[in-house]
Motif scaffolding. Structure first.
Motif, PDB file in Angstrom:
ATOM      1  N   ALA A  12      -0.930   0.097  -6.113  1.00 14.66           N
ATOM      2  CA  ALA A  12      -1.837   0.118  -4.644  1.00 14.66           C
ATOM      3  C   ALA A  12      -0.351  -0.861  -3.718  1.00 14.66           C
ATOM      4  CB  ALA A  12      -2.714   0.010  -5.006  1.00 14.66           C
ATOM      5  N   ALA A  13      -0.582  -2.295  -4.901  1.00 15.82           N
ATOM      6  CA  ALA A  13       0.531  -3.383  -3.898  1.00 15.82           C
ATOM      7  C   ALA A  13       1.900  -3.065  -3.519  1.00 15.82           C
ATOM      8  CB  ALA A  13       0.381  -4.477  -4.373  1.00 15.82           C
ATOM      9  N   ARG A  17       3.028   0.348  -2.765  1.00 16.33           N
ATOM     10  CA  ARG A  17       2.807   1.367  -2.409  1.00 16.33           C
ATOM     11  C   ARG A  17       2.703   0.925  -0.432  1.00 16.33           C
ATOM     12  NH1 ARG A  17      -0.827   3.190  -6.066  1.00 16.33           N
ATOM     13  NH2 ARG A  17      -2.654   3.274  -4.507  1.00 16.33           N
ATOM     14  N   THR A  18       1.671  -0.005  -0.420  1.00 16.68           N
ATOM     15  CA  THR A  18       1.968  -1.410   1.017  1.00 16.68           C
ATOM     16  C   THR A  18       2.626  -2.418   1.197  1.00 16.68           C
ATOM     17  OG1 THR A  18      -0.236  -2.699  -0.251  1.00 16.68           O
ATOM     18  CG2 THR A  18      -0.834  -0.484   0.804  1.00 16.68           C
ATOM     19  N   LEU A  19       3.690  -2.295   0.662  1.00 16.83           N
ATOM     20  CA  LEU A  19       4.856  -3.338   0.655  1.00 16.83           C
ATOM     21  C   LEU A  19       5.696  -2.293   2.058  1.00 16.83           C
ATOM     22  CD1 LEU A  19       5.911  -5.956  -0.360  1.00 16.83           C
ATOM     23  CD2 LEU A  19       7.702  -3.970  -1.476  1.00 16.83           C
ATOM     24  N   ALA A  20       5.426  -3.109   2.786  1.00 15.08           N
ATOM     25  CA  ALA A  20       6.491  -2.682   4.144  1.00 15.08           C
ATOM     26  C   ALA A  20       7.990  -3.883   4.485  1.00 15.08           C
ATOM     27  CB  ALA A  20       5.620  -2.455   5.378  1.00 15.08           C
ATOM     28  N   ARG A  63       4.426 -11.741  -1.198  1.00 17.14           N
ATOM     29  CA  ARG A  63       4.308 -10.242  -2.262  1.00 17.14           C
ATOM     30  C   ARG A  63       6.153 -10.409  -2.639  1.00 17.14           C
ATOM     31  NH1 ARG A  63      -0.626  -9.498  -2.322  1.00 17.14           N
ATOM     32  NH2 ARG A  63      -1.284  -6.863  -2.816  1.00 17.14           N
ATOM     33  N   ASP A  84       9.593  -3.708   8.274  1.00 16.31           N
ATOM     34  CA  ASP A  84       8.819  -4.487   9.072  1.00 16.31           C
ATOM     35  C   ASP A  84       8.859  -6.481   8.745  1.00 16.31           C
ATOM     36  OD1 ASP A  84       7.399  -2.666   9.628  1.00 16.31           O
ATOM     37  OD2 ASP A  84       6.403  -2.632   8.767  1.00 16.31           O
TER      38      ASP A  84
END
Length: 529
Positions: A456-457, A459-462, A477, A465
């Motif tokens: 989950a972590a 998948r949300t890594l951007a 992170r 940005d």
């Protein structure tokens, strides 16, 4: 003797242990290709865990270095005087190659083998690790000048510790330091004002001031100075070939928070002789070779300190009783110890992974991984040391315990070779290279599918940005994901599951000792021994 003087419920001395008997360390050494070095590592571990070694660490810090600027007749000597305990610590480190062995050893895993011994011996006393690290780091930068490397590299890699101010090429072994920081610049070394003036014989003359020079008692220094073509890197000897002292004046030793056994100085160069390393104007690119190696040692130093702290805390909790049972058997203390152990194991594992990347030439991966790890692991050190100290209660707050020294030492590696902001910005710069990002993401991808919190972590890594104002959050992170990836693949489920649930899944408080109720504390604590 009166009954009021009977000693009860005090823990026995923590001596007679093999400090290399550390599952995360030994597994990492084997995994990263240096299993051939384990016998030497275990031998050093026994020495590091001895009462004698512990006493050396105490003496080296209680008897701090003293600057002697002049002799009795008024001659300038600029010498730093150390207690014999310091020299014994240095002799052990150098004789075992902790300073530069990998540069003269073509065996697979040489940097990992050296990293593991650095980690173990640093648990005895962290201050002398500074000149050891500097000497390790100077070699790749010095190779930018093949002639200088041919002259000095054999002496830098020698396993003989030969202290004293003499012409470098008359000694049996050399120690190196680094001199970058100036009063007006700090991390902004391009603002340096020290000048380097070319001479007809090909040498340069340095004039200026350095605000913070590491290990000023060393034989050689890499120095940044402004040459005609811009900021340049130069090699400066303390003693010239003819035996005269090079005019590098030690103004004063810094009165530091920690790292008290090691000397750090302000220096003045008064037309001092130096030789160019690399090209004129290419100083930052040249010396960054040295900086990157010392950044690895910052991570190793933080991991070493964490291992020291949790070992001391667990030992105290094993033998100290309260309310009818040992502290280690108290549920809340077990949570604290397990949380400290998780942080320690994650730091050790990632440090060895970085050393292995150096051995294997994984430059793209290492570029980003080293920056994010330097930021996060080094920043966790002070909080870890404070919690470990607290496990000993008042006994940990007194100097005799050794815990205050550990606590004072902990912030250094987060400041040394670039503070938190510098490391975070370096990570952003590394992320501008697509090949670097791809190598880092490939490493993270190896752990996909084994832990829901991790997936989950990830998948949300951007990464796209990334901004300067949010750099610390992103780098944190990335560092946690890298540690989690390694633990998922290589640590027991008890360790990996608890790390991912707490650090990535949000089932964690702000302080240590807040692991989720379902964490396998026994499985984690079993790794402490």
């Amino acid at each position: 003797m009166s009954a009021t003087h009977e000693v009860t419920n005090q823990v026995p001395p923590l001596v007679g242990r093999d400090l290399a008997a550390d599952p995360a360390l030994l597994e990492g050494v084997a995994r990263e290709g240096a299993d051939w070095s384990v016998a030497d590592l275990r031998e050093l571990g026994v020495l590091a865990g001895s009462a004698h070694a512990r006493e050396l660490g105490r003496l080296a810090n209680e008897h701090e270095p003293v600057l002697r600027t002049h002799d009795r007749y008024g001659h300038r000597i600029d010498e730093v005087e150390f207690h014999p305990a310091w020299h014994e610590l240095m002799t052990t480190a150098v004789s075992r190659g902790l300073h530069a062995a990998p540069w003269a050893d073509d065996r697979k895993g040489a940097h990992v083998a050296r990293a593991a011994q650095f980690y173990v011996w640093g648990q005895v006393e962290a201050g002398h690790s500074c000149p050891i690290s500097m000497t390790y780091a100077v070699v790749p930068a010095l190779r930018r000048n093949p002639e200088l490397a041919a002259r000095f590299e054999p002496l830098l890699t020698s396993t003989t510790y030969d202290f004293g101010l003499r012409p470098p090429e008359t000694k049996r072994g050399l120690i190196a330091g680094m001199s970058m920081t100036e009063k007006q610049g700090g991390s902004d070394v391009r603002a340096n004002t020290t000048t380097a003036t070319p001479q007809p014989d090909g040498s340069y003359r340095l004039t200026g001031h350095k605000w913070f020079t590491s290990a000023p008692m060393s034989d050689l220094f890499l120095v940044l100075a402004q040459a005609p073509a811009g900021l340049s890197c130069l090699l400066l000897p303390r003693v010239l070939p003819d035996g005269a002292l090079n005019p590098m004046r030690l103004v004063r030793l810094k009165d530091k928070l920690g790292n008290r056994s090691n000397a750090s100085a302000e220096v003045e160069y008064e037309n001092a002789t130096a030789w160019l390393v690399g090209d004129e104007g290419d100083g930052v690119r040249t010396i960054i070779e040295m900086v990157n190696m010392t950044r690895l040692d910052c991570v190793l130093g933080a991991a070493s300190g964490m291992r020291t702290g949790v070992r001391e805390a667990a030992h105290h909790a094993t033998y100290r009783t309260a309310f009818g049972k040992a502290l280690r058997d108290q549920p809340l203390m077990r949570n604290v110890l397990a949380d400290l152990a998780l942080e320690s194991e994650a730091a050790t594992t990632v440090a060895l992974r970085l050393a292995g990347a150096k051995d294997r030439g994984e430059d793209d991966f290492r570029r980003l991984a080293l920056a994010v790890t330097k930021y996060w692991v080094c920043k966790r050190g002070p909080a870890h040391a404070a919690e470990a100290l607290e496990c000993l209660g008042g006994n940990g707050y007194v100097e005799e315990s050794g815990m205050p020294r550990l606590y004072r030492e902990a912030p250094l590696v987060s400041i040394w070779e670039g503070s938190g902001n510098v490391a975070a910005l370096d990570a952003l710069r590394a992320m501008r290279r697509p090949e670097t990002v791809a190598a880092f993401q490939a490493e993270l991808g190896l752990a996909v599918g084994a832990d829901r919190h991790y997936d989950a972590a990830l998948r949300t890594l951007a990464l796209a940005d990334a901004t300067e104002v949010g750099a610390r959050r992103l780098v944190e992170r990335l560092a946690l994901l890298l540690q989690a990836s390694l633990l998922i693949r290589h640590a027991p489920p008890a360790v990996a599951d608890a790390f991912c649930a707490s650090r990535l899944g949000g089932d964690w408080g702000v302080a240590f000792g807040t692991l989720p109720g379902g964490a396998d504390l026994d499985g984690i604590l079993d790794r402490l021994g």
